[in-house]
Scaffold this motif. Structure first.
Motif, PDB file in Angstrom:
ATOM      1  N   THR A 164       0.832  -1.207   0.000  1.00  0.00           N
ATOM      2  CA  THR A 164       0.000   0.000   0.000  1.00  0.00           C
ATOM      3  C   THR A 164       0.863   1.252   0.000  1.00  0.00           C
ATOM      4  N   TRP A 165       1.916   1.250   0.825  1.00  0.00           N
ATOM      5  CA  TRP A 165       2.832   2.398   0.867  1.00  0.00           C
ATOM      6  C   TRP A 165       3.504   2.596  -0.491  1.00  0.00           C
ATOM      7  N   GLN A 166       3.920   1.514  -1.120  1.00  0.00           N
ATOM      8  CA  GLN A 166       4.582   1.623  -2.416  1.00  0.00           C
ATOM      9  C   GLN A 166       3.637   2.159  -3.489  1.00  0.00           C
ATOM     10  N   ALA A 226       4.397  12.811   3.098  1.00  0.00           N
ATOM     11  CA  ALA A 226       4.788  11.406   2.986  1.00  0.00           C
ATOM     12  C   ALA A 226       5.508  10.949   4.253  1.00  0.00           C
ATOM     13  N   MET A 251       4.383   7.971   6.739  1.00  0.00           N
ATOM     14  CA  MET A 251       5.303   6.892   7.098  1.00  0.00           C
ATOM     15  C   MET A 251       5.367   6.735   8.617  1.00  0.00           C
ATOM     16  N   PHE A 306       2.330   4.820   9.586  1.00  0.00           N
ATOM     17  CA  PHE A 306       2.454   3.408   9.218  1.00  0.00           C
ATOM     18  C   PHE A 306       3.322   2.657  10.225  1.00  0.00           C
ATOM     19  N   LEU A 337      10.112  -0.696   3.217  1.00  0.00           N
ATOM     20  CA  LEU A 337       9.466   0.604   3.068  1.00  0.00           C
ATOM     21  C   LEU A 337      10.387   1.638   2.421  1.00  0.00           C
TER      22      LEU A 337
END
Length: 727
Positions: A558-560, A570, A574, A577, A634
């Motif tokens: 999902t982050w990618q 961002a 992060m 996350f 990540l």
């Protein structure tokens, strides 16, 4: 050494840092009352010993032993609070369908039974080994002390989200009871009446509600805060699987007898307590307050956790209290203001204006304006406040700019401070004031020795000013331009879809919270069905680690795919996350240990219990490896490159790497704890086996003894290794 103008003279500290100096004893009374009337089973990550907490607060408040004992005795003489269990019945799943339609109309009855517990033997003292009580709420608790949820019609997965406050006197002798019932519906009553008329032998009385299941929880076994799925117990063995019920609970106080609790709002008292402890923690750093990174000690965290729970402070009000305390202290004591970013992020993601009273909104708005004005005042003299001779100046200035930028972006700031000028304009005006100041008073550069000497002095002045401007351009300019988002735009103008990601910005916080809740629920379900059996001969962990690994992989993917364009935003995403993934990891450790205890309590085989503990160790180690892979998965390296010039590497280290390392440390502690329990179980079996060997006949051959049936408590298979014969 250049003294920073940010640091006030020592004699001002007492006045500035102790806004409640006259009420310090009352605040100390509040702390002692909190420790004295602590509730719930101690959390493993907090301090359990009350004497340690007393010793800590005595130092934090600078109380001499005599004062401490006098106030402590006064607190002991105060009336006890009313102890309460705040329970939220969230939902249930897998319950029985009792209607002809295959569904039920469930509701819950709940209450607290307070009675002296009979001493129990070791074999039956564990809650799971006790026989379930039947209809406990209806039969054993007075009706005026019984609470009832709404009826949810025609479902096997009811959702209530109803909260009740239950009072009790002594947690050691009190139990929480919940019965789930199915309402005898109107449709069922019609069918019942029809059958009664058709068959004379049918019963003529009215139908009754059907029992669906119940659970009993001893209060002394509960932590101060709990969020857990519980199995519903049956009355009979006809339908042993009754489903599960999701409960959240919090142990709180009513009618606290302290003066501050009677006269001031809870979050205000909490803020003053936090401020006092933060002040103490800062002053403990011998190298200066700038070395403090915002982390509180284990003792301070424990006390604040207990106080917030007892006062029933919401997460948002706790964060607001932290922001008010930290932002005010920053204006009086010099420390790394990057710790304010955590409160900014939390307030941003939890902000709902309607939950605050008018005076709280005014207080929060005043804190924003005060910190903004203070920050601008520092920028007006940044060359003296952040001198290049100090190695930490660039980091401190960068942190200040980042805090100001993020604060002004907050929804809370924009809604409460509508008349505040534009931040970029304020910074530019502050810099103009700075550049009108010469490095030294102009009179010191000239003398009365004639034109020639004055000409040389003018040259020195020009060289000094030019060097100062060059240093400012090379060192400071990149910080101001990056933090003010002054990016170059081509002459043709930006593309039409340059800022399309802004369309989704408002939805990101809710979406992140939803992602976390789904991952957490999936982890909980995986543990509930995990039998703690190895997946294979080579894989010594169980099924729940596969589900957890899948959850982490989906979050990484999902982050990618998100690939958020704005570097600062961002970075905040992060941080969220990583925080959520660490929370899931710690929750997994707690639940998998509980699962091992549940499975072991239903069997008497000590060998199987030891094997399960081995699986738990392997599971936590597998989780530890997953956590260690996160920086690479990540792509923190790419994020750090994008944040170059915006956030210093030290800030990334503090915000991301230290949080990850803290989780790794907790996992290591959990592994050691399980291994210690495993060693105790193995010790019992080994001792028993040695006793059998000692009792065997000396005439027997050792090979015969070795071939005899062994005790069931041998080395668990997950740890068994071949042992070579001694020469």
């Amino acid at each position: 050494t250049v003294q920073s103008m940010h640091t006030p003279p020592p004699q001002e500290l007492t006045v500035t840092c102790h806004p409640l100096a006259l009420q310090l004893n009352l605040l100390y009374e509040e702390v002692l009352y909190t420790i004295l009337h602590r509730q719930g089973k101690p959390e493993p990550t907090y301090v359990a010993d009350a004497d340690e907490l007393y010793e800590y607060v005595q130092k934090a408040f600078s109380m001499d032993p005599e004062e401490h004992h006098v106030i402590l005795q006064r607190v002991r003489d105060l009336e006890k609070p009313i102890f309460c269990l705040k329970v939220t019945v969230k939902q249930a799943k897998g319950i029985l369908g009792k209607d002809v339609s295959g569904f039920s109309d469930p509701y819950c009855l709940l209450g607290i039974e307070s009675k002296r517990q009979e001493p129990a033997s070791d074999s039956s003292s564990h809650p799971e080994n006790k026989k379930p009580l039947k209809a406990v709420v209806k039969d054993m608790i007075p009706e005026d002390q019984t609470h009832r949820t709404q009826v949810i019609n025609q479902t096997l997965t009811p959702v209530w989200n109803e909260t009740f406050i239950l009072e009790f006197d002594d947690e050691a002798n009190a139990s929480f009871h919940l019965d789930m019932w199915k309402r005898f519906s109107h449709f069922t009553q019609l069918i019942y009446n029809f059958l009664s008329r058709m068959f004379k032998e049918a019963r003529k009385d009215k139908g009754q509600d059907d029992f669906l299941g119940n659970l009993v929880l001893r209060l002394q076994d509960l932590h101060c805060r709990n969020d857990h799925w519980y199995n519903l117990e049956p009355r009979t063995e006809t339908h042993p699987d009754r489903g599960q019920c999701h409960l959240q609970s919090l142990m709180t106080h009513k009618k606290r007898a302290t003066s501050l609790s009677k006269t001031q709002p809870s979050y205000t008292v909490h803020r003053h307590l936090l401020q006092q402890m933060v002040l103490y923690e800062i002053l403990q750093h011998q190298a200066g307050s700038t070395s403090w990174d915002g982390e509180l000690s284990k003792h301070a965290t424990t006390i604040l956790y207990l106080h917030a729970a007892q006062k029933d402070l919401s997460d948002f009000h706790q964060v607001m209290a932290q922001w008010l305390a930290y932002s005010k202290l920053y204006q009086n004591l010099e420390f790394n203001c990057s710790c304010l970013l955590h409160q900014i992020t939390s307030i941003e993601y939890q902000w709902i204006q309607e939950r605050l009273r008018p005076e709280q909104k005014a207080e929060l708005a005043e804190s924003f304006q005060s910190l903004l004005a203070y920050g601008i005042s520092l920028l007006q003299k940044y060359r003296s406040v952040f001198p290049l001779s100090s190695p930490t100046s660039t980091l401190r200035l960068q942190s200040l700019l980042r805090v100001l930028v993020q604060m002004c972006k907050m929804k809370a700031f924009q809604e409460l401070c509508t008349l505040t000028p534009n931040l970029q304009q304020m910074v530019m005006e502050a810099l103009k004031v700075q550049y009108h100041l010469l490095p030294q008073p102009i009179g010191q550069w000239f003398s009365t020795h004639g034109p020639q000497e004055n000409g040389k002095a003018l040259v020195r002045l020009l060289v000094e000013v030019n060097g100062d401007l060059e240093r400012c351009y090379k060192t400071w300019n990149k910080f101001f331009t990056k933090n003010q988002s002054c990016v170059c735009i081509p002459r043709d103008g930006p593309l039409a879809l340059t800022d399309f990601h802004q369309w989704f910005k408002e939805a990101i916080p809710k979406w992140l919270q939803k992602t976390y809740m789904i991952a957490l629920e999936r982890t909980q379900r995986a543990i509930q069905v995990d039998q703690l059996m190895p997946l294979g001969e080579l894989n010594k962990h169980s099924t729940s680690t596969v589900d957890l690994s899948t959850c982490y992989a989906q979050i990484v993917k999902t982050w990618q795919q998100l690939d958020w364009p704005d570097p600062e935003e961002a970075f905040m995403i992060m941080v969220k996350f990583v925080e959520d993934m660490c929370k899931i990891a710690l929750t997994y450790c707690k639940l998998i240990k509980t699962r091992a205890e549940e499975l072991s309590s239903k069997q008497q085989d000590e060998g199987d219990a030891a094997n399960r503990l081995c699986i738990v160790v392997n599971n936590v180690e597998q989780l530890r490896l997953l956590i260690l892979k996160l920086p690479a998965q990540l792509d923190w390296g790419r994020l750090e490159q994008r944040m170059e010039g915006i956030v210093e590497p030290e800030q990334i280290q503090h915000t991301l790497h230290n949080q990850l390392q803290g989780t790794i440390t907790c996992l290591d502690h959990e592994i050691r704890d399980v291994v210690q329990n495993l060693a105790k179980k193995l010790d019992v079996g080994i001792s028993r086996h040695i006793q059998k060997l000692a009792a065997s006949s000396d005439s027997k051959d050792p090979e015969d003894v070795d071939n005899q049936p062994r005790d069931s408590m041998a080395l668990p298979s997950a740890l068994r290794v071949p042992v070579a014969h001694a020469p």
